[in-house]
Motif scaffolding. Structure first.
Motif, mmCIF file in Angstrom:
data_model
loop_
_atom_site.group_PDB
_atom_site.id
_atom_site.type_symbol
_atom_site.label_atom_id
_atom_site.label_comp_id
_atom_site.label_asym_id
_atom_site.label_seq_id
_atom_site.Cartn_x
_atom_site.Cartn_y
_atom_site.Cartn_z
ATOM 1 N N ALA A 59 -18.043 -19.162 -13.973
ATOM 2 C CA ALA A 59 -17.506 -18.994 -12.606
ATOM 3 C C ALA A 59 -18.018 -20.118 -11.704
ATOM 4 N N VAL A 60 -19.297 -20.473 -11.865
ATOM 5 C CA VAL A 60 -19.858 -21.589 -11.082
ATOM 6 C C VAL A 60 -19.054 -22.861 -11.369
ATOM 7 N N GLN A 61 -18.823 -23.127 -12.648
ATOM 8 C CA GLN A 61 -18.126 -24.369 -13.012
ATOM 9 C C GLN A 61 -16.682 -24.368 -12.513
ATOM 10 N N TYR A 62 -16.028 -23.197 -12.592
ATOM 11 C CA TYR A 62 -14.630 -23.147 -12.145
ATOM 12 C C TYR A 62 -14.530 -23.399 -10.639
ATOM 13 N N ALA A 63 -15.357 -22.697 -9.857
ATOM 14 C CA ALA A 63 -15.304 -22.852 -8.395
ATOM 15 C C ALA A 63 -15.633 -24.288 -7.997
ATOM 16 N N LYS A 64 -16.592 -24.875 -8.685
ATOM 17 C CA LYS A 64 -16.961 -26.266 -8.396
ATOM 18 C C LYS A 64 -15.801 -27.203 -8.732
ATOM 19 N N SER A 65 -15.124 -26.935 -9.855
ATOM 20 C CA SER A 65 -14.026 -27.820 -10.268
ATOM 21 C C SER A 65 -12.839 -27.741 -9.312
ATOM 22 N N VAL A 66 -12.712 -26.622 -8.610
ATOM 23 C CA VAL A 66 -11.640 -26.507 -7.609
ATOM 24 C C VAL A 66 -12.032 -27.260 -6.336
ATOM 25 N N GLY A 67 -13.337 -27.468 -6.142
ATOM 26 C CA GLY A 67 -13.784 -28.273 -4.994
ATOM 27 C C GLY A 67 -14.711 -27.559 -4.038
ATOM 28 N N TYR A 68 -15.090 -26.320 -4.347
ATOM 29 C CA TYR A 68 -15.937 -25.550 -3.425
ATOM 30 C C TYR A 68 -17.420 -25.907 -3.561
ATOM 31 N N THR A 69 -18.175 -25.611 -2.516
ATOM 32 C CA THR A 69 -19.637 -25.671 -2.571
ATOM 33 C C THR A 69 -20.111 -24.331 -3.121
ATOM 34 N N VAL A 70 -20.861 -24.370 -4.225
ATOM 35 C CA VAL A 70 -21.193 -23.121 -4.911
ATOM 36 C C VAL A 70 -22.662 -22.767 -4.721
ATOM 37 N N ILE A 71 -22.894 -21.534 -4.277
ATOM 38 C CA ILE A 71 -24.244 -20.975 -4.177
ATOM 39 C C ILE A 71 -24.344 -19.918 -5.279
ATOM 40 N N ALA A 72 -25.437 -19.954 -6.043
ATOM 41 C CA ALA A 72 -25.564 -19.017 -7.164
ATOM 42 C C ALA A 72 -26.859 -18.234 -7.047
ATOM 43 N N THR A 73 -26.917 -17.061 -7.696
ATOM 44 C CA THR A 73 -28.193 -16.369 -7.883
ATOM 45 C C THR A 73 -28.412 -16.196 -9.384
#
Ligand SMILES: NC(=O)c1ccc[n+]([C@@H]2O[C@H](COP(=O)([O-])OP(=O)(O)OC[C@H]3O[C@@H](n4cnc5c(N)ncnc54)[C@H](OP(=O)(O)O)[C@@H]3O)[C@@H](O)[C@H]2O)c1
Length: 337
Positions: free
Chosen positions: A174-188
């Protein structure tokens, strides 16, 4: 003469698996038969085995994701031939028939839910496919996030996405997908996963076990998408709290267990099955012919895998380890052993 087929059968709810002969199915229209070379044990399979988490007819053969070599094709199948190396999602938990079950040596599947993998490793392909499909199904199909390259990705740079429980396979994808769309990703995640998650695209990673986690996340601002990949009640509660006072929606890999206020919607589904549903046929075609083959070829960083020996006989112990949390990587087995 047809090869002998062997399966890990579950004969009644919560029963131990039994290794025994199973029918060898000739593929019908739109179907292919796959010599199964790799199984990845999913939490869903393990939950049905031990807890009867989802109703299935017994006796049954569990498992819905496999990789292997095409052994036979139905008369009208054009895109696959005997000997092709493939990864496939079978409709085991949608159609609920044992013939589709992945925990056997020869598995019947549908051509439309199968992808060519070229010379990629079977273990890697099968490890990636189910959790990646869950992450993309959750964020894109049910969550409404764009596809990579769709629209102006630079417009998303300042928009944040929260992926809770990113230390697992679904969360990492999910982190990789959101990043590939262009979003800034915050994870826990747990601290041992911080470095890896930053390498695969998270801008910031926080420890979900911290007593300050909610206030730490609140300080990071508002999130356009919120997803709990672990789906546990604590995560659902925190995500719901973060949506206050205005309300909104969050995506969860698991259902129920938390009473949510009226202004919060929990988006839950069996996300991986989106590729099996006629209403998402356009998505399924993109998934099997474009996104998944590219991901397997290297566009997506795979989460770690643990190869176990013992074939079908070793599945039960592996499934126990998946449920108990003892398994820290996706467990892969070869049913031909
Ligand atoms: N709805 C669907 O379609 C669907 C499909 C597939 C999976 N699922 C569900 O999604 C969840 C994740 O699946 P997966 O395949 O990613 O599992 P996985 O790879 O086995 O994930 C295990 C990791 O999840 C993290 N985790 C465990 N409990 C957590 C918690 N309470 N809070 C935050 N993180 C936690 C841990 O990471 P750390 O090491 O960082 O602690 C753990 O190492 C499972 O519950 C599964 O049943 C749902």
């Amino acid at each position: 003469m047809s090869p002998q087929n062997i399966a890990a059968w579950i004969r009644s709810p919560k029963a131990d698996l039994e290794i025994d002969e199973a029918p060898y199915h000739e593929p019908g229209p739109g179907e292919i038969l796959i010599k199964n070379e790799a199984i990845a044990i999913q939490p869903l399979d393990a939950s049905i085995r031990k807890l009867a988490y989802m109703p299935v007819p017994y006796p049954f053969i569990l498992g819905s994701n496999i990789a292997g070599t095409v052994a036979a094709v139905g008369a009208d199948v054009k895109d696959f031939k005997v000997g092709d190396r493939v990864v496939s999602s079978t409709p085991t938990y949608v159609a609920k028939e044992a013939k589709w079950g992945g925990w056997q040596r020869y598995v019947l599947s549908k051509a439309e839910s199968t992808a060519q993998i070229g010379d990629a490793d079977f273990d890697l392909a099968v490890a990636l496919s189910f959790p990646l499909s869950t992450a993309v199904g959750a964020l894109h199909v049910y969550g409404g996030m764009e596809k990579p390259g769709e629209g102006d990705s630079s417009a998303h740079g300042n928009e944040k996405v929260l992926i809770w429980g990113a230390g697992g396979a679904v969360g990492g994808y999910a982190v990789q997908y959101a990043k590939s769309v262009g979003y800034t990703v915050i994870a826990t995640a747990s601290p041992r996963g911080f470095t890896h998650l930053k390498e695969i695209g998270a801008s910031e990673v926080l420890d979900y076990k911290s007593s300050e986690i909610e206030s730490q996340l609140r300080k990071l601002g508002t999130f356009k998408y919120l997803m709990t990949a672990s789906g546990d009640p604590t995560s659902q509660q925190v995500l719901s709290n973060l949506l206050q006072p205005n309300g909104g929606r969050f995506i969860s890999t698991r259902a129920g267990e938390v009473d949510l206020p009226g202004n919060v919607e929990r988006v839950y589904n069996t996300f991986e099955f989106a590729t099996q549903k006629p209403e998402f046929s356009e998505y399924a075609q993109w998934w099997y012919t474009t996104y998944l083959p590219k991901a397997i070829a290297g566009a997506v960083e795979p989460t770690p895998i643990e190869k176990r020996s013992g074939g079908l006989k070793a599945i039960q112990a592996a499934a126990e380890d998946v449920l108990s949390g003892k398994a820290k990587s996706k467990i892969i087995m070869n049913p031909q052993e």
